[in-house]
Structures are given as C-alpha cells and as structure tokens.
Design a protein around this motif. Structure first.
Motif, PDB file in Angstrom:
ATOM      1  N   GLY A   6       1.747   1.803  -3.736  1.00  0.00           N
ATOM      2  CA  GLY A   6       1.886   0.740  -2.748  1.00  0.00           C
ATOM      3  C   GLY A   6       3.330   0.342  -2.523  1.00  0.00           C
ATOM      4  N   ALA A  41       4.970   3.542  -0.471  1.00  0.00           N
ATOM      5  CA  ALA A  41       4.406   3.976   0.810  1.00  0.00           C
ATOM      6  C   ALA A  41       5.162   3.500   2.042  1.00  0.00           C
ATOM      7  CB  ALA A  41       2.938   3.564   0.894  1.00  0.00           C
ATOM      8  N   PRO A  90      -1.607   2.674  -8.639  1.00  0.00           N
ATOM      9  CA  PRO A  90      -1.779   2.029  -7.326  1.00  0.00           C
ATOM     10  C   PRO A  90      -0.600   1.141  -6.946  1.00  0.00           C
ATOM     11  CG  PRO A  90      -3.790   1.854  -8.621  1.00  0.00           C
ATOM     12  CD  PRO A  90      -2.724   2.349  -9.550  1.00  0.00           C
ATOM     13  N   HIS A  91      -0.014   0.479  -7.925  1.00  0.00           N
ATOM     14  CA  HIS A  91       1.127  -0.395  -7.641  1.00  0.00           C
ATOM     15  C   HIS A  91       2.359   0.420  -7.247  1.00  0.00           C
ATOM     16  CE1 HIS A  91      -1.203  -3.723  -9.290  1.00  0.00           C
ATOM     17  NE2 HIS A  91      -1.473  -2.968 -10.326  1.00  0.00           N
TER      18      HIS A  91
END
Length: 208
Positions: free
Chosen positions: A26, A29, A22-23
């Motif tokens: 993020g 993106a 997820p990091h």
C-alpha cells in the motif's frame, strides 16, 4: 487478484513479512510507474518482489540477493510458479560493484537489508541507485527500522538493535540522518517518510 492467482505465496514470507506485506504494498503502490524495470536488492525469500510482479504486471521485477543458497531456492521456485515478469534472480553484493547487474532501472527496492549488513552495503546501495536510476525522478524505496533524532526509539527496536550487534558488531539499526546523508551524496533526495508496522519506516528517495 483471484483466489487462483494470489498476489503472493505465503511460503515465501516469514510470519512478520506476511503481516507487513499489505502495508508495504500500500505504501509503494501510489508511487510505482505503470511500466518499467524494478531491481530488488536483498530479495531474500522473494515474497515482496513476487507480490509486486503479480500486482503490477507492467513492471519487470529483477530479484537479487547476497546469499547463493537464497538465489538457488528462489530460482527453483520461480521456474515452477513465477510469472513471466518475475525475472531470474541474480547474486548481488551491494558493496561490490562488480556484482551489480548491467543497465538502468526505473525503481530500486530494498527491504530489511540496511540493519542486517555492514555500513559498506548501504554505501554501495546508494551508489548503485545513484548510478542506475534515471535522472531526474528515478525511485529508490526502502523499508525497515531506523533511529531518528528527536524521535523516541521503540523499546522493541532498541532490543532488536542490541540483538543484531550481538550477532555481528557491524550490524544494527542505522540513524536515518546518516542514510539520508549518504543518499544525498549520490544525487538522491528523500521525498517521503511514512511510519509503517511494526515500528518500521517506509522511505522514498528520488534522483535529482
């Protein structure tokens, strides 16, 4: 994403990769184009590239790896589960231009390769990015552990470095300054540095 179409398959990630995904997503993106071609170098099991293909349907993601067994396993999985924009994997040795795929790419992505490969692979990675990314504005994104001048290295990273050197003297954490210098030689400029879990850096380079 819906429960029926998760962003990734946990089976394609190590426990650390699962925690850090997820990091990484993020971090990437805001900088990815809505449409384009992404080349992932040293894909490994494929979890990162698959997640990008599913969360960015306008991108075509080309996974690559040095290891033939990894390529075979990933292709078998992709044939059964992969989305159409997650392309067949190719064998790529960053240090060997004869293995580089043809054409240009809008984004080159390399996660956790630089410290577990000889320096010649980093030299090749920068040459590949310098030759195959559009100018100006092509994006090279890196993630992994580094040492930095005037920044204390985490004890866990120091221990990791020693364990890598014990496995192969050509491996080990690289000095960020050396990586930036090699990028600069190939027309790539560091534009963003972000501290990410766990004691890793996210780095963005743009072609100039």
């Amino acid at each position: 994403m819906t429960a029926a179409a998760p962003a990734h398959d946990p089976a394609l990630l190590t426990p650390a990769g699962e925690r850090n995904l997820p990091h990484i997503l993020g971090f990437l993106a805001p900088h990815l184009p809505a449409k384009g071609r992404l080349l992932e170098i040293a894909t490994g099991t494929g979890g990162h590239g698959l997640a990008l293909a599913r969360t960015h349907p306008g991108l075509t993601v080309r996974p690559t790896d040095f290891n033939e067994d990894a390529i075979k396993a990933l292709e078998a999985w992709r044939r059964t589960h992969g989305p159409d924009n997650f392309l067949p994997p190719l064998r790529l040795d960053a240090a060997d231009p004869s293995t580089w795929p043809d054409g240009t790419f809008d984004v080159a992505l390399c996660i956790n390769m630089i410290h577990i490969s000889p320096w010649s692979a980093t030299v090749g990675l920068m040459k590949l990015a310098g030759e195959r990314l559009p100018r100006p504005g092509g994006l090279l994104a890196l993630y992994g552990p580094y040492t930095e001048a005037d920044v204390e290295t985490a004890p866990s990273n120091l221990a990791f470095h020693e364990s890598l050197r014990a496995r192969d003297p050509a491996w080990g954490l690289r000095a960020l300054e050396d990586v930036v210098s090699e990028a600069r030689l190939n027309g790539l400029r560091l534009t963003h540095r972000a501290a990410l879990p766990a004691n890793n850096l996210g780095l963005l380079f743009r072609s100039v």
